[in-house]
Design a protein around this motif. Structure first.
Motif, short mmCIF file in Angstrom:
data_model
loop_
_atom_site.label_atom_id
_atom_site.label_comp_id
_atom_site.label_asym_id
_atom_site.label_seq_id
_atom_site.Cartn_x
_atom_site.Cartn_y
_atom_site.Cartn_z
N VAL A 175 0.86 -1.19 0.00
CA VAL A 175 0.00 0.00 0.00
C VAL A 175 0.90 1.24 0.00
N PHE A 215 -1.04 6.88 6.21
CA PHE A 215 -1.73 5.78 6.88
C PHE A 215 -1.68 4.51 6.04
N THR B 18 -17.67 -12.34 7.76
CA THR B 18 -16.88 -11.51 6.87
C THR B 18 -15.99 -10.54 7.63
N ALA B 61 -13.46 -12.92 5.55
CA ALA B 61 -12.72 -12.17 4.52
C ALA B 61 -11.28 -11.96 4.96
N GLN B 68 -4.37 -15.44 0.95
CA GLN B 68 -3.88 -14.95 -0.34
C GLN B 68 -2.44 -14.45 -0.20
N ALA B 149 -12.41 -11.41 -2.30
CA ALA B 149 -12.00 -10.28 -3.13
C ALA B 149 -12.11 -10.66 -4.59
N PRO B 150 -12.67 -9.77 -5.43
CA PRO B 150 -12.84 -10.12 -6.83
C PRO B 150 -11.51 -10.11 -7.58
N ARG B 151 -10.58 -9.38 -7.08
CA ARG B 151 -9.25 -9.40 -7.69
C ARG B 151 -8.24 -9.13 -6.59
N ASP B 153 -4.45 -7.45 -5.35
CA ASP B 153 -3.68 -6.25 -5.64
C ASP B 153 -2.25 -6.67 -5.83
N ASN C 152 -12.26 1.09 8.00
CA ASN C 152 -11.02 1.30 8.75
C ASN C 152 -9.89 1.82 7.87
N ALA C 153 -10.20 2.46 6.76
CA ALA C 153 -9.12 2.89 5.87
C ALA C 153 -9.00 4.41 5.82
N LEU C 161 -4.68 0.55 -0.04
CA LEU C 161 -5.02 0.13 1.32
C LEU C 161 -6.51 -0.20 1.43
N GLY C 163 -8.31 -1.20 -0.97
CA GLY C 163 -8.68 -2.11 -2.05
C GLY C 163 -9.07 -3.48 -1.55
N PRO C 164 -9.43 -4.36 -2.49
CA PRO C 164 -9.95 -5.68 -2.10
C PRO C 164 -8.96 -6.50 -1.27
N GLN C 165 -7.66 -6.34 -1.54
CA GLN C 165 -6.73 -7.23 -0.84
C GLN C 165 -6.35 -6.73 0.55
N TYR C 166 -6.19 -5.43 0.70
CA TYR C 166 -5.66 -4.93 1.97
C TYR C 166 -6.74 -4.49 2.94
N PRO C 168 -9.86 -6.44 3.65
CA PRO C 168 -10.90 -7.46 3.51
C PRO C 168 -12.08 -7.12 4.41
N GLY C 169 -13.19 -7.74 4.16
CA GLY C 169 -14.38 -7.44 4.94
C GLY C 169 -15.19 -6.37 4.23
N LYS C 170 -16.25 -5.94 4.87
CA LYS C 170 -17.20 -5.07 4.20
C LYS C 170 -17.08 -3.61 4.63
N ARG C 243 -13.72 -3.25 -5.66
CA ARG C 243 -13.80 -4.18 -4.54
C ARG C 243 -14.83 -5.28 -4.76
#
Lengths: 343, 171, 637, 204
Positions: A175, A215, B18, B61, B68, B149-151, B153, C152-153, C161, C163-166, C168-170, C243
């Motif tokens: 990030v 952050f 999740t 999640a 991953q 996650a759909p994709r 990073d 939490n971002a 940060l 994004g989908p990978q970093y 996770p969750g809703k 996401r």
């Protein structure tokens, strides 16, 4: 409560003044050429803008405190506007103040752009090129060298020679982070897929702390780094020492420690030159013991702290990516002994 | 208002797992299955070959995302690519050689399999294996969509690529 | 109806009383459970906005206190990193999206029709719809707390940060969709405020006679129109789709760019500051006019400065991104633009100081807040000039210096004017005076508490304390200043409690105010306190900038409008000549149902994209009911 | 203190089916919102274009240019239908309104049909890469807007056909036509950006 508040305020003030004396992490205590020119600009801004603030406040309070003649008071109450002549005079003063504001701002723009140019990345020929990668939540450093075998890789602690410009060339693999050592230079974001650069030049030896300023997730607070500025010969000696492979374990205890390291999860992530451990996703441990802190500036590098960190990293830095590795009883001591021997 | 409550309820069902984050694994989840080659059914944490063992991380999640990351960090992607296969078999598929239930995948990771799949028993603790299982199953949409996650990073793992890009070359 | 008693002729009095009764029948909202959801009068909806926003202010304040307690001493373990991150994200999000913007909108919705002399906003049903969307957005965000899905971002959620990978969750999805709700609401209000101000002013209120508060609302609404689409793109289109369905707007591996998000977000995010701040300028002008007993000096200068601020405000988003290392020439431009904005705000402040010098001051609580504003906001503005300078920004960006700066600007520039305005218009809202002594004590507690909390943060920032850290080591020496800031936060909290107590008590027991307790000049003081749902028995005719300061014999009112329908007068956009009459819709449940349908779909879309279709269909059904013609149909001819 | 002097306005018209109606103003502002959205999307398109060398990325075919170009014909013609309807609304001419709107609907749905065919033949998805993402997003949002406005036209047509309308609905017809002009006009720059942009400034 109130007395404590007053006391704390004085302590805060004292610390602020004191900040200029020692090399604590502070933009007000410049120890580098770049940081110093920013600091000069800062004092210039502060004095000029402070004066403006004082004038505006005096004018405001003047309106509040001045004694108003009864005739004027009555005129306003009746007509809901002051006499025309006075209104015109005030309007002229407002316009004048607007023009002066514009001129002052123009001067500020010019001086700020000039300072900006002087600290901006440009080709200094003798610069030391250091690549930095921001990671969640530690720093990877490597010293550029055309000869691949002479590239020094380290983590969280960067040694630099005094007086020589250092080109920090950074990016991130996860990030966005931001590289910031306030005593030496302003911050520069480390952005995935982009290269960003900045120069910094220490003008006296010392240890300067920095930390991630953008952050970056759970442990953003515990992502510190140290820059150790040394005279050039000391720096060269340090480089030479870092180029050596790791110290081979010289007693059964440390040999067992190495085996523990190799037989557990440690080996997947960490690199120790001279051993089969070549993990690349966590800090390089080849010369771990030569560094003063562990876990990106979180703890002083002592055997006790290291053992505590290995035993339960999630207690010390919750959410970090160091795996909790269950060790057999009796494995910890050799492992720590071994790691702390990696000078 | 009642409809909002119902909608919120649906959200709750899908996301109670999740949003769960276990930053600090419980001691019981740190168990390491050191006896990788063993064929006995008796193991800590229950019989693993029992196909109806559920993944404690099902639908989390956070666990999938951790899995991953570990998938790359432990270089699973070296053989399996990002699920598409390479030296190792692809993991996005419907036919599993050694079974596709969570327990089977867990077993495969712990014990290893012939023709190259190494045994990870003795190396990585239980909680990480479950995270890997959750990730592998998410590749096949066997985890709830809401937690997957759909994709990724996966910004270039190799920093050299980035330098090239900065100098104007394309990958 | 105290005003009727003063009328000269008994015949006219009887006429007016009859009109009043008729209007009341037409304009009163339905009672009962469903009636509560069917309200379309602007006073009711404006007040709902204001009350809801203050509740979110309270929640955001509690979150701020929690953070202050966590940071009060080094190595504190009150909140873990996860909880701390969620709380600061929710705090920022709440304050920006659920408090600051909606409360300004609420004030506009309540006051603008009164100040320009009409009976309601141009689109009452859209107004109701906007409120329900706002409320739903707030409930979605705080509802997520029960499912461990608070975002939490950070309040600007930079990818990767977020994004989908970093992430996770809703949590981030909830955040992004909450933005959709509040932005829809903001756009609804912006559209109706612009149309109301342009088309529905009282006869004679040409553009140069519009009260400054309405100018503020107008400029703000235009900024919303052009800025808010940008954040919808950033959060809903880019972030949320990345996401949930795997688009690649910000994924560098597939040609996207994380910085793109920052550009699009700040193209909204910087105007956002002025969206909050410009209506507050209008509030200050209104308070000053009443409490200095004179019209503000330099009305055209203030209006033009506000408009110029809005324009420049769109041209300086990059100063949030100086540390990302953009090309130098561009950076110099953005430095210049960022500093230019100090000229326009400077002129406005000079005009006010000149007004104070030449007026007859009345030291009300509201005027206290104006003085507090001047002190705090000038500091915030000057630190803003520092931050516009790239070299200084490189040191101060993302530190507590910035935290201090934007709290000085936003609390000083928006919250103090708002509190002043609330004390000032309280008699109009409730019909009773607010207790001035308690009000002044509230002011001093907020003022002192604020400075004790945020002033030390400047120093902390310069000493290297970065933003958004949940803890810090003892050796950094940040402990005492942080402890002090926490003490200040407690003082603010006590001030807040006092404010709430004062409001609740004065609402019941305050002195009865009468229609014009401050002898102010603008039209809202001609209506009863609290206003009747139709505002004015007969719409006023305006002959000057301050109609109520004109001699009584120069005033006039409109007659000949129907009292059996919710009829309003449409006037020309520039000179406010009467053009035609227009009937506004009555109470209706459909905006609520449409908002409900949209809410169901949008909440579902946090989980799966296809729920958007549900949102479209359900909201479409709502709109169908909304626009379906009722019998009897409007007569032709 | 209600003043005694009065301004008598009972003779004013009760409605005005023209661009002076508040609904027209409101709709123009909504179009401004939509318009800024599409402008930002186009800016994003160029931003993404400029940050790579190869556009579209390897393995992706350019969107076909024939179908969208043919689709412009019904799109432009449908605007004439809208114009017809709005003139009818101003004159309260029911047949004119109906003819205009039904014409608009038929041509509009032909356009949507062609758009559907075009989308169905794209060889990339939104999840393929950044090029696919932005192209799909622009197409999707514009299509959604067009469908939404067609739905509005359907409802109005039904109301007019059922003779269940008054001045409000006539203003609705007029404003609906304004929205349609906007959707047609905004498509022109996007058409060039999406189909000709990559051909003119893309890599050979």
């Amino acid at each position: 409560m109130k007395r404590r508040a007053i006391a704390s305020f004085f302590i805060a003030a004292a610390i602020t003044l004191n900040g200029c004396m020692s090399t604590r992490q502070s933009a007000l205590d410049a120890t580098g050429i770049e940081a110093r020119s920013i600091l000069h600009l800062w004092w210039f801004f502060l004095i000029l803008l402070g004066t403006i603030f004082a004038i505006v406040m005096i004018l405001t309070l003047g309106a509040l405190l001045r004694r108003q003649p009864a005739s004027e008071r009555q005129f306003v109450e009746q007509h809901h506007t002051p006499p025309q002549e006075r209104e015109r005079k005030l309007s002229r003063m407002v316009s004048g103040a607007g023009v002066i504001t514009g001129l002052i701002l123009f001067a500020l723009i010019v001086i700020s752009v000039i300072t900006g140019k002087s600290i901006a990345p440009s080709g200094a020929s003798n610069a030391l090129l250091v690549t930095v990668h921001g990671n969640q939540w530690w720093w990877y450093f490597s010293y550029d060298n055309d000869d691949a075998s002479k590239i020094v890789v380290t983590a969280n602690e960067l040694h630099i020679p005094v007086g020589r410009p250092v080109l920090i060339r950074g990016t991130s693999l996860d990030v966005i982070h931001s590289f910031w050592v306030p005593n030496l230079m302003g911050k520069r974001d480390l952005i995935p897929s982009r290269i960003t650069e900045e120069y910094l030049t220490a003008d006296r030896p010392g240890r300067f702390r920095g930390q991630c300023a953008e952050f970056c997730g759970l442990e953003h607070a515990k992502m510190a780094l140290w820059i150790i500025a040394e005279p050039p010969d000391q720096f060269q000696a340090w480089m030479n020492q870092q180029l050596q492979p790791s110290v081979a374990p010289d007693d059964p205890d440390k040999q067992r420690g190495l085996q523990v390291f190799l037989n557990h999860e440690c080996i997947f992530c960490h690199n120790i030159n001279g051993t089969p451990a070549h993990g690349q996703v966590a800090p390089d441990l080849t010369h771990l013991a030569s560094r003063s802190t562990i876990a990106a500036g979180t703890l002083p590098n002592t055997k006790g702290n290291l053992a505590g960190w290995i035993a339960d990293p999630q207690r010390i830095k919750p959410g970090n990516y160091m795996a909790t590795v269950p060790l057999e009883s009796g494995d910890m001591q050799p492992l720590v002994d071994y790691l702390e021997s990696l000078k | 208002m009642r409809i909002i409550a119902v909608a919120a309820g649906c959200l709750a069902l899908a996301s109670c797992q999740t949003g769960k984050e276990n930053l600090r694994p419980a001691p019981a989840r740190l168990a390491v299955y050191s006896d990788a080659a063993r064929e006995s059914q008796i193991q800590p944490g229950g019989a693993l070959t029992e196909p109806n063992v559920t993944n404690p991380d099902y639908g989390s999640a956070f666990a999938i995302s951790e899995g991953q990351r570990l998938f790359d960090w432990y270089n699973c992607s070296g053989c399996h690519a990002h699920g598409g296969g390479g030296i190792g078999p692809p993991l996005i598929k419907t036919q599993w050689i050694y079974g596709g239930e969570p327990a089977n995948i867990f077993d495969t990771i712990v014990k290893g399999r012939p023709n190259g799949m190494p045994s990870w028993g003795g190396r990585i603790p239980q909680y990480q294996i479950w995270e890997l299982v959750a990730f592998v199953r998410s590749l096949n949409h066997e985890e709830p969509t809401a937690s997957t996650a759909p994709r990724g990073d996966n910004i270039e793992i190799n920093p050299a690529n980035i330098t090239n890009k900065a100098q104007g070359e394309t990958k | 109806m105290s005003t009727l008693a003063e009328l000269p002729s008994p015949q006219l009095a009887a006429e007016l009383e009859a009109e009043h009764q008729a209007l009341r029948r037409v304009w009163n909202d339905r009672g009962g459970f469903w009636g509560w959801f069917s309200v379309t009068t602007h006073q009711a909806i404006g007040m709902r906005y204001i009350v809801t926003a203050f509740i979110f202010l309270l929640l955001g304040g509690v979150e701020a206190l929690l953070m202050r307690f966590q940071l009060a001493r080094p190595e504190n373990t009150l909140l873990g990193p996860d909880l701390y991150n969620r709380i600061f994200t929710t705090h920022g999000t709440t304050m920006m999206f659920l408090f600051a913007v909606p409360v300004m909108e609420g004030m506009s919705v309540y006051l603008v029709p009164l100040m320009i002399g009409t009976r309601n906003v141009a689109f009452p049903r859209l107004n109701a719809f906007g409120y329900w969307m706002y409320l739903a957005g707030g409930l979605v965000l705080y509802g997520a707390a029960f499912f461990n899905a608070l975002p939490n971002a950070g309040w600007f959620s930079y990818p990767p940060l977020s994004g989908p990978q970093y992430s996770p969750g809703k949590g981030v999805d909830v955040w992004a969709q909450m933005i959709t709700f509040t932005e829809i609401s903001a756009m609804c209000v912006a559209v109706e405020i612009i149309v109301t101000i342009f088309r529905m002013r009282a006869p004679g209120m040409s553009l140069n006679r519009i009260p400054l508060f309405c100018w503020g609302s107008l400029v703000q609404s235009f900024m919303v129109i052009f800025a808010m689409p940008s954040v919808m793109i950033a959060s809903t289109v880019m972030l949320l789709n990345d996401r949930t369905i795997g688009t690649h707007f910000v994924n560098p591996a597939e040609g996207g760019d994380p910085l793109l998000y920052q550009h699009v977000f700040w193209f909204f995010g910087h105007p956002e500051v002025y969206i909050i701040f410009i209506p507050a300028l209008g509030m200050i002008s209104s308070i000053l006019e009443a409490d200095t007993r004179r019209g503000v000096l330099g009305y055209p200068a203030i209006v033009l400065s506000q408009v110029a601020t809005a324009f420049i405000g769109f041209g300086l988003w990059v100063h949030h991104m100086f540390a990302t290392g953009l090309p130098q020439i561009g950076e110099a431009y953005f430095t210049a633009a960022s500093m230019m904005i100090a000229i326009t705000t400077g002129i406005i402040i000079f005009c006010w100081i000149a007004t104070l010098w030449s007026g007859r001051l009345r030291l009300t609580t509201a005027l206290h807040f104006v003085f507090g504003f001047l002190f705090i906001f000038v500091i915030g503005g000057l630190t803003g000039v520092m931050l516009a300078s790239i070299p200084l920004d490189l040191q101060e960006h993302d530190t507590y210096f910035v935290v201090a700066h934007f709290h000085y600007v936003l609390i000083g520039g928006a919250l103090f004017p708002l509190f002043g305005a609330f004390h000032f218009w309280f008699p109009k809202f409730t019909g009773r005076m607010i207790n001035e002594t308690l009000g002044k004590i509230t002011f001093w507690m907020l003022f002192i508490g604020f400075n004790v909390t945020f002033f030390p943060m400047h120093i902390l920032g310069l000493n290297g304390m970065t933003r958004r850290i949940y803890t810090y080591p003892v050796e950094m020496g940040w402990g005492p200043a942080n402890a002090l800031a926490t003490v200040g936060a407690c003082i603010i909290a006590l001030g807040g409690i006092l404010f709430i107590a004062n409001v609740l008590n004065s609402r019941k027991n305050g002195k009865v105010a009468g229609s014009d307790p401050w002898q102010a000049g603008t039209l809202e003081w001609a209506a009863a306190s609290p206003p009747e749902p139709y505002n004015f028995v007969r719409l006023p005719v305006v002959n000057g900038r301050y109609p109520l300061w004109l001699p009584a014999e120069e005033r006039a009112a409109v007659t000949g409008m129907r009292t059996d329908k919710r009829e309003i007068l449409i006037t020309a956009s520039v000179d406010a000549e009467p053009q035609f009459l227009h009937v506004l819709p009555s109470t209706t449940i459909w905006p609520f149902l449409a908002a409900l349908g949209a809410t169901i779909g949008l909440v579902g879309s946090i989980l799966t994209f296809s729920w958007y279709y549900v949102a479209v269909v359900l909201a479409g059904i709502g709109l169908l009911g909304w626009f379906w013609p009722r019998r009897p149909l409007e007569q032709e001819g | 203190m209600t003043p005694t002097r009065t301004l008598e306005l009972s003779g004013l018209p009760r409605y005005d089916i023209s661009n002076r109606d508040p609904l027209f103003f409101g709709q123009v502002l909504l179009c401004c919102i939509e318009g800024s959205m599409f402008c930002i999307l186009m800016a994003i398109y160029f931003y993404l274009r400029l940050s790579v060398d190869v556009w579209p990325p390897p393995g992706v075919q350019l969107p076909h240019v024939t179908a969208p170009t043919i689709a412009l014909v019904p799109l432009f013609l449908s605007a004439l239908g809208s114009y017809w309807a709005s003139q009818g609304a101003k004159k309260n001419d029911r047949p004119a309104m109906l003819v205009g709107m039904i014409g608009n609907l038929i041509l509009g749905f032909i356009f949507i049909g062609l758009r559907y065919r075009e989308i169905a033949t794209l060889n990339f998805k939104w999840s393929t890469d950044a090029f696919g993402t932005i192209t799909w997003t622009i197409l999707y949002l514009h299509t959604l807007d067009v469908i939404a406005d067609l739905m509005m036209t359907v409802v109005l047509t039904v109301l007019i056909a059922l003779n269940r309308y008054g001045p409000k609905q006539r203003i609705g017809v007029h404003v609906d036509s304004v929205v349609w002009y906007f959707l047609v006009a905004i498509w022109i720059p996007m058409y060039f950006v999406l189909y000709w942009g990559p051909r003119w400034v893309g890599t050979p």
